[in-house]
Scaffold this motif. Structure first.
Motif, short mmCIF file in Angstrom:
data_model
loop_
_atom_site.label_atom_id
_atom_site.label_comp_id
_atom_site.label_asym_id
_atom_site.label_seq_id
_atom_site.Cartn_x
_atom_site.Cartn_y
_atom_site.Cartn_z
N THR A 188 4.06 4.54 -4.64
CA THR A 188 4.51 3.80 -3.47
C THR A 188 4.48 4.65 -2.20
O THR A 188 4.54 4.11 -1.10
CB THR A 188 5.93 3.26 -3.69
OG1 THR A 188 6.79 4.37 -4.00
CG2 THR A 188 5.96 2.28 -4.85
N ALA A 248 -0.82 -6.39 -12.16
CA ALA A 248 -1.40 -5.17 -11.60
C ALA A 248 -2.82 -5.01 -12.11
O ALA A 248 -3.14 -5.39 -13.23
CB ALA A 248 -0.56 -3.95 -11.95
N LEU A 263 -1.38 -0.40 -4.50
CA LEU A 263 -0.11 0.16 -4.93
C LEU A 263 0.47 1.04 -3.84
O LEU A 263 1.69 1.08 -3.63
CB LEU A 263 -0.31 0.98 -6.21
CG LEU A 263 0.93 1.69 -6.77
CD1 LEU A 263 2.02 0.68 -7.13
CD2 LEU A 263 0.57 2.54 -7.97
N ARG A 272 7.47 -1.74 -7.96
CA ARG A 272 6.31 -0.87 -7.77
C ARG A 272 6.63 0.57 -8.15
O ARG A 272 5.78 1.30 -8.67
CB ARG A 272 5.85 -0.93 -6.31
CG ARG A 272 5.22 -2.26 -5.91
CD ARG A 272 5.10 -2.42 -4.41
NE ARG A 272 4.20 -1.46 -3.83
CZ ARG A 272 4.49 -0.71 -2.75
NH1 ARG A 272 5.67 -0.82 -2.18
NH2 ARG A 272 3.61 0.13 -2.27
N THR A 317 -1.50 -4.33 -6.84
CA THR A 317 -0.41 -5.15 -7.37
C THR A 317 -0.58 -6.57 -6.86
O THR A 317 -1.14 -6.80 -5.78
CB THR A 317 0.96 -4.62 -6.94
OG1 THR A 317 1.03 -4.59 -5.50
CG2 THR A 317 1.19 -3.22 -7.48
#
Length: 658
Positions: free
Chosen positions: A209, A158, A321, A184, A169
Motif C-alpha cells: 500500500t 485481486a 495495489l 489491502r 485490486t
C-alpha cells in the motif's frame, strides 16, 4: 521543489490510514475490544465444513505452486496495526499517541481463474472482532463499528501473476476507504513471491500500500522462509509511483516468517514489521507497526469461485495495489490556502524587498516562491508577466531564481511557455538563462515547446547553456515517461544517437550524464559502451550515469569498475553511484573488498562516508565501519570510521538518483 512535494504526498501514501482515520476519530464510543454483534464467530479448525470436491494437487508437474481454479484456502487471522506520531517509535507504547486497529477473524483466499501468467483470486475477510483506539480510548460508536465491519466483510478480488506478486485490486464500488486500506494491507503482507520452486535465497520487486520495494527471501530450514523489505524504490502518490527522494527517510525493521506446505502454499504466517517515515523538516515522524498472523484452517474445492468475478465485474473498481487512495478533495484547495488574498503585485513586492539577514531572506524567498506557485496554478495566465519582469534591473538573482522555480513547480503549459521564453532571451544574463533552462528540465509535465527549446539550446555556441540544456533533456525524458512513454523513449534514443556521434570525450561525458538523468533501461547499452573508452572522463561519467539505471546489470558494471578500473577517479565515481542504489546484497561485499584492498585514500574515504550514511539501515555497513576503525591504514580515515561507529543514527533508505 518537485521532490519536496513528493515527500508530503509520500507520507500520506505510506500511511493511508492516517488521513482516513480522521473520519472515525470524531465518533465517541465505547471500548472497542468486544466482539461485533453481527460478525461471524471466531473460526476454529473443528468448524470446517466438509469438502465439496476432492482436494486438488497443490503442485504442478515441476513441483511449483499450482494455481487451480476453484481452490479455497481458509485461514485464521489476527491483525494489529498501530500508527503513531512524533518521535514515539515503540509500538508497545505508541497507542497513547496515535491509533491502534485490532482485528480477528477468518481470511479466505479463493482461486477464480489462472490463464497464462495472470491469476485472479477472491479475498474474503470474516471479522469476529474489530476495534479502533485513538490515544488509548475507544473511538467507534456501536453504529460506526457495525458499518465498518460490514465494509470489511465484503469480498473483493485481486490480480496476481504466477509468482504470487499482487498487481491489481478490484473492490465493490463505494467500499469505505479505511476498510479498503486495511484489506489491502493484509493482502500485501501475505504475499509470498517466488519464481518456480523456492531456493535458498532470492530477491523480488513487490508492491504494497506504500509503494514498490525490494524484498529478500531466505530459507530457514525445510519449510520456513524469512522475508525482509530491503528498500522502497517508489512511493505511491496521487501522481502515481514516484522515487522517494533524498529528504524523505523511510526505514523498515522486522519482517515476515512464512511456513509453507505442499506446493509452496501458505501454512502459517507471522509478520512483525515496523515502517518509520521521516518526511523532513516541519512534518512529524510517523511509525506504522504491523503484527499479522495467519494459520491455515482448510484447503478445499469451492465450485462457485469460478464464476465469482464474472458475476460482480460490472460493480467493481480496479486499481493498482500501490495506488494512492486518499479521500477525494479539491486539488486546488491547498493552493488557495497558501495564496490567501495575496495578488501577483504583493508577491513581487516581497521579492523586490528581500531581507538582508540570510535566514530571514531564505524564509521570505521560500514563502514568496510557494505563494507564486499557488497563484500560477490558480491563475495560469499570470505566468505571461514573468519573462518581462526578469529583465528588470531591480530584480536580484535570488528573486529571479524564485520566479523561475515557481514557474517550474507550477508546470502548467502557460508557465512552461514562459520558462521557454526566458531561456532564449538574450537580454537576460547567462546565469538567469541557465537557471531557466534547469527549471524547464525539472518541470513535472513537459510540453513539446519546452523540449524543442532545450534541444535547440543543447546546440548553443555558449558552452554553459549547451551543457545545462543537454542535462535538462535527460531530466525531461524522465518526466515525460509518466505521461508520454513513446515521447520519452524517443528522447532517450535521440540522446543515444548524439552520444554515438559525439566528436570528443567532453561531449560524450556530458551526454552520458544526460542519459543517466533519464533513468531509462535503454540507456544501459550506451553506458556499457562508454566503459570500454580510453578516456577517464568518459568512464567516470558512465559510472555516475549508472546511479539511477534499474536492474542487476547496472550493479554488475559498477562493481566490475570499482574493482578493476586502474584510475581512482573512475572507482570513486562507482562509489558515488552505489550511494543511490540498495547496498545489499550485491554491492556491499564488493565495497568491503575495495575498502580493504584499494590503494587510493580517496576511494576508501568515499566508501567510509557512504557506509556511514547507510549504517542505520544496513547492518553490514556498520560491520565494515567497525573493521575500518581498527584496521584502516590511514589515520584520518580510521578516525572517520570510528566517529561513524560511535555516533548513533536513525535508519535511512538508499538515495534516489537526482
Amino acid at each position: 521543489m518537485r521532490r519536496k512535494r513528493l515527500h508530503v504526498v509520500g507520507l500520506a501514501a505510506f500511511l493511508l490510514l492516517l488521513g482516513l482515520g480522521a473520519v472515525w476519530w470524531k465518533q465517541a464510543g465505547e471500548a472497542s475490544s468486544a466482539p461485533v454483534g453481527n460478525a461471524a464467530p471466531m473460526v476454529r479448525a473443528s468448524t470446517s465444513p466438509p469438502p465439496a470436491e476432492a482436494i486438488p494437487d497443490a503442485r504442478d508437474e515441476a513441483g511449483r505452486r499450482a494455481w487451480v481454479p476453484g481452490t479455497l484456502h481458509r485461514h485464521a487471522l489476527s491483525l494489529g496495526l498501530t500508527v503513531s506520531f512524533g518521535q514515539q517509535k515503540d509500538p508497545a507504547t505508541a497507542t497513547a499517541q496515535g491509533m491502534r486497529f485490532a482485528l480477528q477473524g477468518e481470511w479466505d483466499v479463493g482461486i477464480v481463474s489462472a490463464e497464462g501468467d495472470t491469476v485472479l483470486v477472491r479475498l474474503h475477510l470474516r471479522p469476529a472482532s474489530f476495534g479502533l483506539e485513538v490515544e488509548g480510548q475507544g473511538a467507534l460508536s456501536p453504529e460506526t463499528r457495525q458499518a465498518m465491519v460490514a465494509a470489511l466483510s465484503l469480498p473483493f478480488f485481486a490480480t496476481l501473476d504466477r509468482t504470487g506478486a499482487v498487481s491489481l485490486t478490484h473492490f465493490e464500488q463505494g467500499v469505505d476507504e479505511l476498510a479498503r486500506g486495511l484489506l489491502r494491507s493484509v493482502l500485501a503482507s501475505s504475499q509470498f513471491v517466488v519464481n518456480g520452486v523456492p531456493g535458498t535465497t532470492w530477491r523480488t520487486e513487490e508492491q504494497d500500500t506504500s509503494g514498490q520495494y525490494v524484498a529478500e527471501y531466505q530459507r530457514q530450514g525445510t519449510t520456513h522462509f524469512d522475508k525482509r523489505k530491503r528498500a522502497y524504490i517508489s512511493v505511491a502518490t496521487p501522481q502515481g509511483l514516484q522515487p522517494p527522494g533524498t529528504e524523505l527517510r523511510m526505514s523498515v525493521s522486522g519482517g515476515s516468517t512464512f511456513e509453507l506446505g505442499e506446493g509452496a502454499w501458505l501454512q502459517s504466517l507471522q509478520t512483525r514489521e515496523q515502517l518509520t517515515v521521516e518526511p523532513g523538516e516541519g512534518l512529524p515522524t510517523v511509525t506504522n507497526a504491523t503484527e499479522l498472523t495467519l494459520r491455515l484452517l482448510e484447503r478445499r474445492q469451492e465450485p462457485s469461485l469460478r464464476d465469482a468475478f464474472a458475476a460482480r465485474a460490472g460493480f467493481l473498481n480496479t486499481a493498482a495495489l500501490a495506488t494512492f487512495q486518499g479521500q477525494a478533495t479539491d486539488p486546488l484547495a491547498h493552493h488557495r490556502q497558501v495564496l490567501g488574498s495575496r495578488r501577483f503585485e504583493d508577491i513581487l513586492a516581497d521579492l523586490l524587498a528581500l531581507p538582508t539577514d540570510e535566514k530571514a531572506r531564505d524564509d521570505a524567498r521560500t514563502r514568496a516562491l510557494e505563494q507564486l506557485r499557488a497563484l500560477l496554478l490558480l491563475h495560469p495566465e499570470e505566468a505571461a508577466r514573468i519573462p518581462a519582469l526578469l529583465r528588470s534591473k531591480d530584480l536580484s538573482p535570488l528573486a529571479a531564481s524564485a520566479m523561475l522555480g515557481a514557474l517550474s513547480a507550477a508546470s502548467t503549459p502557460e508557465s512552461l511557455r514562459a520558462l521557454a521564453s526566458a531561456t532564449v532571451d538574450s537580454a537576460l544574463t547567462t546565469d538567469v538563462r541557465m537557471d531557466a533552462v534547469s527549471a524547464l528540465g525539472m518541470a513535472d509535465n513537459p510540453i513539446r515547446e519546452g523540449v524543442d527549446t532545450l534541444r535547440q539550446l543543447s546546440r548553443s555556441e555558449d558552452p554553459r547553456l549547451r551543457g545545462t540544456a543537454t542535462l535538462a533533456l535527460g531530466n525531461s525524458a524522465l518526466q515525460l515517461n509518466d505521461t508520454d512513454a513513446r515521447g520519452s523513449e524517443a528522447l532517450v534514443q535521440e540522446l543515444k544517437n548524439d552520444y554515438r556521434a559525439a566528436r570528443d570525450a567532453e561531449q560524450r561525458a556530458l551526454l552520458l550524464r544526460s542519459l543517466g538523468n533519464t533513468r531509462a533501461p535503454g540507456a544501459l547499452e550506451s553506458i556499457a559502451d562508454a566503459l570500454r573508452s580510453d578516456s577517464v572522463k568518459v568512464r567516470e561519467a558512465a559510472m555516475v550515469a549508472l546511479r539511477g539505471i534499474p536492474g542487476p546489470e547496472a550493479d554488475r558494471l559498477l562493481l566490475e569498475r570499482l574493482v578493476n578500473d586502474p584510475v581512482s577517479e573512475v572507482r570513486r565515481g562507482a562509489v558515488f553511484a552505489c550511494g543511490f542504489r540498495p547496498l545489499e546484497p550485491l554491492l556491499l561485499p564488493v565495497l568491503g573488498q575495495a575498502l580493504r584492498e584499494d590503494v587510493s585514500d580517496g576511494v576508501r574515504s568515499d566508501i567510509i562516508q557512504l557506509l556511514g550514511q547507510h549504517r542505520g539501515n544496513t547492518p553490514g555497513a556498520l560491520a565494515l565501519l567497525r573493521w575500518a576503525s581498527q584496521h584502516e591504514r590511514n589515520p584520518d580515515i580510521r578516525r572517520m570510521a570510528t566517529t561513524y561507529v560511535e555516533t548513533p543514527t536513525t535508519p535511512v533508505p538508499s538515495q534516489s538518483a537526482p
